[in-house]
Design a protein around this motif. Structure first.
Motif, PDB file in Angstrom:
ATOM      1  N   ASP A 229       0.845  -1.205   0.000  1.00  0.00           N
ATOM      2  CA  ASP A 229       0.000   0.000   0.000  1.00  0.00           C
ATOM      3  C   ASP A 229       0.876   1.249   0.000  1.00  0.00           C
ATOM      4  O   ASP A 229       0.616   2.213  -0.728  1.00  0.00           O
ATOM      5  CB  ASP A 229      -0.905   0.030   1.234  1.00  0.00           C
ATOM      6  N   ALA A 230       1.909   1.236   0.832  1.00  0.00           N
ATOM      7  CA  ALA A 230       2.807   2.385   0.931  1.00  0.00           C
ATOM      8  C   ALA A 230       3.543   2.623  -0.384  1.00  0.00           C
ATOM      9  O   ALA A 230       3.692   3.775  -0.820  1.00  0.00           O
ATOM     10  CB  ALA A 230       3.801   2.185   2.072  1.00  0.00           C
ATOM     11  N   ILE A 231       3.970   1.575  -1.036  1.00  0.00           N
ATOM     12  CA  ILE A 231       4.678   1.706  -2.316  1.00  0.00           C
ATOM     13  C   ILE A 231       3.761   2.305  -3.371  1.00  0.00           C
ATOM     14  O   ILE A 231       4.165   3.191  -4.137  1.00  0.00           O
ATOM     15  CB  ILE A 231       5.255   0.348  -2.759  1.00  0.00           C
ATOM     16  N   VAL A 232       2.515   1.882  -3.418  1.00  0.00           N
ATOM     17  CA  VAL A 232       1.539   2.448  -4.361  1.00  0.00           C
ATOM     18  C   VAL A 232       1.378   3.950  -4.088  1.00  0.00           C
ATOM     19  O   VAL A 232       1.387   4.773  -5.009  1.00  0.00           O
ATOM     20  CB  VAL A 232       0.182   1.709  -4.273  1.00  0.00           C
ATOM     21  N   THR A 233       1.248   4.316  -2.830  1.00  0.00           N
ATOM     22  CA  THR A 233       1.081   5.726  -2.465  1.00  0.00           C
ATOM     23  C   THR A 233       2.314   6.540  -2.835  1.00  0.00           C
ATOM     24  O   THR A 233       2.205   7.644  -3.383  1.00  0.00           O
ATOM     25  CB  THR A 233       0.794   5.857  -0.956  1.00  0.00           C
ATOM     26  N   ILE A 234       3.485   6.004  -2.564  1.00  0.00           N
ATOM     27  CA  ILE A 234       4.724   6.711  -2.901  1.00  0.00           C
ATOM     28  C   ILE A 234       4.839   6.913  -4.404  1.00  0.00           C
ATOM     29  O   ILE A 234       5.236   7.993  -4.868  1.00  0.00           O
ATOM     30  CB  ILE A 234       5.940   5.967  -2.315  1.00  0.00           C
ATOM     31  N   ASN A 235       4.451   5.928  -5.187  1.00  0.00           N
ATOM     32  CA  ASN A 235       4.470   6.075  -6.640  1.00  0.00           C
ATOM     33  C   ASN A 235       3.485   7.145  -7.104  1.00  0.00           C
ATOM     34  O   ASN A 235       3.756   7.894  -8.045  1.00  0.00           O
ATOM     35  CB  ASN A 235       4.210   4.739  -7.330  1.00  0.00           C
ATOM     36  N   GLU A 236       2.333   7.222  -6.440  1.00  0.00           N
ATOM     37  CA  GLU A 236       1.345   8.260  -6.727  1.00  0.00           C
ATOM     38  C   GLU A 236       1.921   9.646  -6.422  1.00  0.00           C
ATOM     39  O   GLU A 236       1.757  10.595  -7.200  1.00  0.00           O
ATOM     40  CB  GLU A 236       0.117   8.013  -5.837  1.00  0.00           C
ATOM     41  N   MET A 237       2.602   9.768  -5.290  1.00  0.00           N
ATOM     42  CA  MET A 237       3.237  11.028  -4.906  1.00  0.00           C
ATOM     43  C   MET A 237       4.314  11.419  -5.913  1.00  0.00           C
ATOM     44  O   MET A 237       4.410  12.589  -6.309  1.00  0.00           O
ATOM     45  CB  MET A 237       3.838  10.907  -3.504  1.00  0.00           C
ATOM     46  N   LYS A 238       5.106  10.461  -6.334  1.00  0.00           N
ATOM     47  CA  LYS A 238       6.164  10.715  -7.309  1.00  0.00           C
ATOM     48  C   LYS A 238       5.572  11.229  -8.617  1.00  0.00           C
ATOM     49  O   LYS A 238       6.064  12.206  -9.191  1.00  0.00           O
ATOM     50  CB  LYS A 238       6.965   9.439  -7.554  1.00  0.00           C
ATOM     51  N   LYS A 239       4.505  10.585  -9.079  1.00  0.00           N
ATOM     52  CA  LYS A 239       3.858  11.012 -10.321  1.00  0.00           C
ATOM     53  C   LYS A 239       3.328  12.442 -10.200  1.00  0.00           C
ATOM     54  O   LYS A 239       3.516  13.268 -11.094  1.00  0.00           O
ATOM     55  CB  LYS A 239       2.732  10.059 -10.697  1.00  0.00           C
ATOM     56  N   LEU A 240       2.686  12.753  -9.085  1.00  0.00           N
ATOM     57  CA  LEU A 240       2.164  14.102  -8.867  1.00  0.00           C
ATOM     58  C   LEU A 240       3.299  15.123  -8.872  1.00  0.00           C
ATOM     59  O   LEU A 240       3.204  16.175  -9.501  1.00  0.00           O
ATOM     60  CB  LEU A 240       1.394  14.171  -7.544  1.00  0.00           C
ATOM     61  N   PHE A 241       4.399  14.808  -8.203  1.00  0.00           N
ATOM     62  CA  PHE A 241       5.534  15.727  -8.187  1.00  0.00           C
ATOM     63  C   PHE A 241       6.094  15.926  -9.583  1.00  0.00           C
ATOM     64  O   PHE A 241       6.355  17.050 -10.010  1.00  0.00           O
ATOM     65  CB  PHE A 241       6.639  15.235  -7.245  1.00  0.00           C
ATOM     66  N   LEU A 242       6.304  14.840 -10.316  1.00  0.00           N
ATOM     67  CA  LEU A 242       6.864  14.961 -11.658  1.00  0.00           C
ATOM     68  C   LEU A 242       5.918  15.704 -12.600  1.00  0.00           C
ATOM     69  O   LEU A 242       6.364  16.485 -13.437  1.00  0.00           O
ATOM     70  CB  LEU A 242       7.207  13.584 -12.224  1.00  0.00           C
ATOM     71  N   ASP A 243       4.607  15.471 -12.465  1.00  0.00           N
ATOM     72  CA  ASP A 243       3.623  16.127 -13.328  1.00  0.00           C
ATOM     73  C   ASP A 243       3.442  17.600 -12.999  1.00  0.00           C
ATOM     74  O   ASP A 243       3.248  18.423 -13.890  1.00  0.00           O
ATOM     75  CB  ASP A 243       2.258  15.432 -13.227  1.00  0.00           C
ATOM     76  N   GLN A 244       3.458  17.952 -11.709  1.00  0.00           N
ATOM     77  CA  GLN A 244       3.131  19.322 -11.317  1.00  0.00           C
ATOM     78  C   GLN A 244       4.212  20.014 -10.499  1.00  0.00           C
ATOM     79  O   GLN A 244       4.380  21.221 -10.593  1.00  0.00           O
ATOM     80  CB  GLN A 244       1.816  19.335 -10.544  1.00  0.00           C
ATOM     81  N   GLY A 245       4.923  19.276  -9.701  1.00  0.00           N
ATOM     82  CA  GLY A 245       5.931  19.885  -8.833  1.00  0.00           C
ATOM     83  C   GLY A 245       7.088  20.485  -9.601  1.00  0.00           C
ATOM     84  O   GLY A 245       7.577  21.565  -9.264  1.00  0.00           O
ATOM     85  N   MET A 246       7.535  19.801 -10.627  1.00  0.00           N
ATOM     86  CA  MET A 246       8.666  20.309 -11.400  1.00  0.00           C
ATOM     87  C   MET A 246       8.331  21.647 -12.051  1.00  0.00           C
ATOM     88  O   MET A 246       9.169  22.544 -12.083  1.00  0.00           O
ATOM     89  CB  MET A 246       9.113  19.288 -12.452  1.00  0.00           C
TER      90      MET A 246
END
Length: 135
Positions: free
Chosen positions: A34-51
């Motif tokens: 579950d944690a790995i899925v969430t971390i991947n979701e966070m990574k995607k959000l950062f790469l899509d919008q954070g950058m």
């Protein structure tokens, strides 16, 4: 394992970090998977919008273009930029000027900060350091 960590989704400097309706709360789940899925979701959000958010700071003129007059007037430009209208913004601008070697501008912002310190006594040493040539 539950967490209250936050990754903000919207692109507005101050509002991204401090406005509840623009936040996304991540639950890490009960298992490692579950944690790995969430971390991947966070990574995607950062790469899509954070950058794109952080890329706006590639040019320090974005910060140094804010004048003391605009800060004093609580300019709409600053609101649109998403900056906090307080001493932390003035300190950021002073530090950016100092970093760029604009010592006179850095000292002007630092002096304004000291003159308007109000209850933010913890920032005195930061403003004084800029005025003294260190930070």
């Amino acid at each position: 394992m539950n967490s209250e960590n936050v990754l903000i989704k919207k692109a507005n400097w101050f509002k991204r970090f401090f406005t509840v309706e623009r936040e996304r709360w991540f639950q890490y789940g009960e298992t490692e998977n579950d944690a790995i899925v969430t971390i991947n979701e966070m990574k995607k959000l950062f790469l899509d919008q954070g950058m794109s958010y952080f890329s706006q700071f590639n040019d320090p003129r974005m910060i140094t273009s804010i004048s003391l007059a605009e800060i004093i007037a609580r300019s709409k430009k600053i609101e649109d930029f998403g900056a906090p209208l307080d001493l932390r913004l003035v300190l950021l601008i002073a530090r950016t000027h100092k970093f760029l070697g604009n010592d006179r501008d850095a000292k002007d912002y630092a002096q304004w900060g000291l003159n308007n310190i109000g209850e933010a006594k913890g920032l005195i040493k930061d403003f004084e350091a800029i005025g003294l040539g260190s930070f």
